[in-house]
Design an enzyme around this catalytic site. Structure first.
Site, mmCIF file in Angstrom:
data_model
loop_
_atom_site.group_PDB
_atom_site.id
_atom_site.type_symbol
_atom_site.label_atom_id
_atom_site.label_comp_id
_atom_site.label_asym_id
_atom_site.label_seq_id
_atom_site.Cartn_x
_atom_site.Cartn_y
_atom_site.Cartn_z
ATOM 1 N N HIS A 69 7.120 -22.054 31.276
ATOM 2 C CA HIS A 69 8.412 -21.557 30.802
ATOM 3 C C HIS A 69 9.573 -22.326 31.459
ATOM 4 O O HIS A 69 9.400 -23.473 31.853
ATOM 5 C CB HIS A 69 8.490 -20.046 30.993
ATOM 6 C CG HIS A 69 7.276 -19.355 30.474
ATOM 7 N ND1 HIS A 69 6.986 -19.215 29.133
ATOM 8 C CD2 HIS A 69 6.207 -18.813 31.132
ATOM 9 C CE1 HIS A 69 5.822 -18.601 28.966
ATOM 10 N NE2 HIS A 69 5.317 -18.349 30.163
ATOM 11 N N GLU A 78 8.448 -14.629 35.462
ATOM 12 C CA GLU A 78 7.320 -15.556 35.513
ATOM 13 C C GLU A 78 7.780 -16.991 35.735
ATOM 14 O O GLU A 78 7.140 -17.747 36.470
ATOM 15 C CB GLU A 78 6.518 -15.468 34.217
ATOM 16 C CG GLU A 78 5.321 -16.407 34.164
ATOM 17 C CD GLU A 78 4.644 -16.429 32.808
ATOM 18 O OE1 GLU A 78 3.678 -17.209 32.653
ATOM 19 O OE2 GLU A 78 5.070 -15.680 31.904
ATOM 20 N N HIS A 105 0.957 -20.225 35.433
ATOM 21 C CA HIS A 105 1.556 -19.067 34.768
ATOM 22 C C HIS A 105 1.149 -17.785 35.500
ATOM 23 O O HIS A 105 0.327 -17.795 36.414
ATOM 24 C CB HIS A 105 1.052 -18.966 33.329
ATOM 25 C CG HIS A 105 1.568 -20.030 32.417
ATOM 26 N ND1 HIS A 105 2.527 -19.803 31.463
ATOM 27 C CD2 HIS A 105 1.239 -21.345 32.316
ATOM 28 C CE1 HIS A 105 2.779 -20.932 30.807
ATOM 29 N NE2 HIS A 105 2.006 -21.878 31.304
ATOM 30 N N GLU A 124 -3.623 -18.435 34.709
ATOM 31 C CA GLU A 124 -2.872 -17.178 34.733
ATOM 32 C C GLU A 124 -3.208 -16.521 36.070
ATOM 33 O O GLU A 124 -4.279 -15.939 36.240
ATOM 34 C CB GLU A 124 -3.277 -16.280 33.563
ATOM 35 C CG GLU A 124 -2.895 -16.812 32.194
ATOM 36 C CD GLU A 124 -1.432 -16.571 31.831
ATOM 37 O OE1 GLU A 124 -0.629 -16.208 32.718
ATOM 38 O OE2 GLU A 124 -1.102 -16.759 30.647
#
Length: 258
Positions: free
Chosen positions: A52, A90, A145, A220
């Site tokens: 992101h 995040e 992430h 993740e």
């Protein structure tokens, strides 16, 4: 039979000419040949992709733009990512962990390339991120992430492209995913209890993996909506633990590569 190097042939020809000139000729002083040198091998390159970006939420049109998904379809350029219930985002977590991983890898002699160098921009899009490993000449690429699942869900998972679209995805990417899974376990983190199996998650829907032609995975690290894991990702010490495990997994993978 291996042919002599051109320089060796030249020296042999010169010696033959001198011999034919007669024994009475005074030989020229011999100059010692310089010692052979070998250039040091360049350091391996690792691409780190912090998920992101800090201004994605402020530029909805830019991140909703459709880009190729790597399997014949399209998907959004990027997303805003998730956050803890207390508001820790995040994108900030991913960027902080990437910086910590980079410091460890560089200390080990690895050259690190980042898909973004700050947390105040937009994008890049997922297809660009997927191609970044090839552009950097990376031996490995890791996208960092954290997830946003149901509050009762917990644990990490490491995603890789499946079905594979090229040789890097077919074997090396799975080896990289396994090395990271093992290092995260060794760091005290638990496998996901809500997605994948044994800490690994084969995926066909992640464009950043589909576009990759170098060994590439997506980690993740935790579920940010789980209260216990939110506390870990929100702390500097917790992020350092994730970084140490990710760096160890990458180095373990690089040590196994020819």
């Amino acid at each position: 039979m291996r042919r002599p190097h051109r320089a060796v042939l030249a020296v042999a020809a010169a010696l033959t000419t001198a011999a034919c000139a007669g024994a009475a000729a005074t030989p020229a002083p011999r100059t010692p040949a310089p010692a052979p040198t070998s250039a040091a091998a360049p350091p391996p390159v690792v691409l780190l992709d912090p998920g992101h970006n800090g201004r994605n939420a402020a530029e909805p049109a830019a991140i909703r733009r459709l880009v190729p998904d790597g399997r014949g379809g399209e998907k959004a350029c990027n997303t805003t990512g998730t956050a803890t219930d207390a508001g820790y985002p995040e994108h900030a977590f991913a960027f902080d962990v990437a910086q910590r991983v980079a410091a460890r890898l560089e200390a080990a002699g690895v050259r690190v390339v980042l898909t973004r160098t700050d947390d105040d921009g937009v994008g890049p899009c997922v297809d660009e991120r997927g191609r970044a490993g090839e552009e950097a000449g990376a031996a490995a690429a890791v996208s960092i992430h954290a997830d946003g699942a149901a509050p009762t869900a917990s644990g990490f998972h490491v995603a890789y492209a499946d079905p594979p679209l090229n040789p890097a995805q077919a074997g090396p990417a799975v080896e990289l995913a396994t090395a990271l899974r093992d290092a995260l376990r060794a760091g005290g983190f638990r496998d996901s209890d809500y997605i994948g199996r044994d800490g690994l998650s084969p995926r066909a829907d992640l464009a950043g993996l589909n576009h990759a032609t170098r060994p590439t995975v997506l980690v993740e690290c935790a579920n940010m909506r789980n209260p216990d894991e939110a506390a870990v990702v929100s702390s500097a010490s917790g992020r350092d633990r994730y970084a140490a495990a990710i760096a160890a997994g990458v180095l373990g993978f690089l040590e196994r590569e020819p």
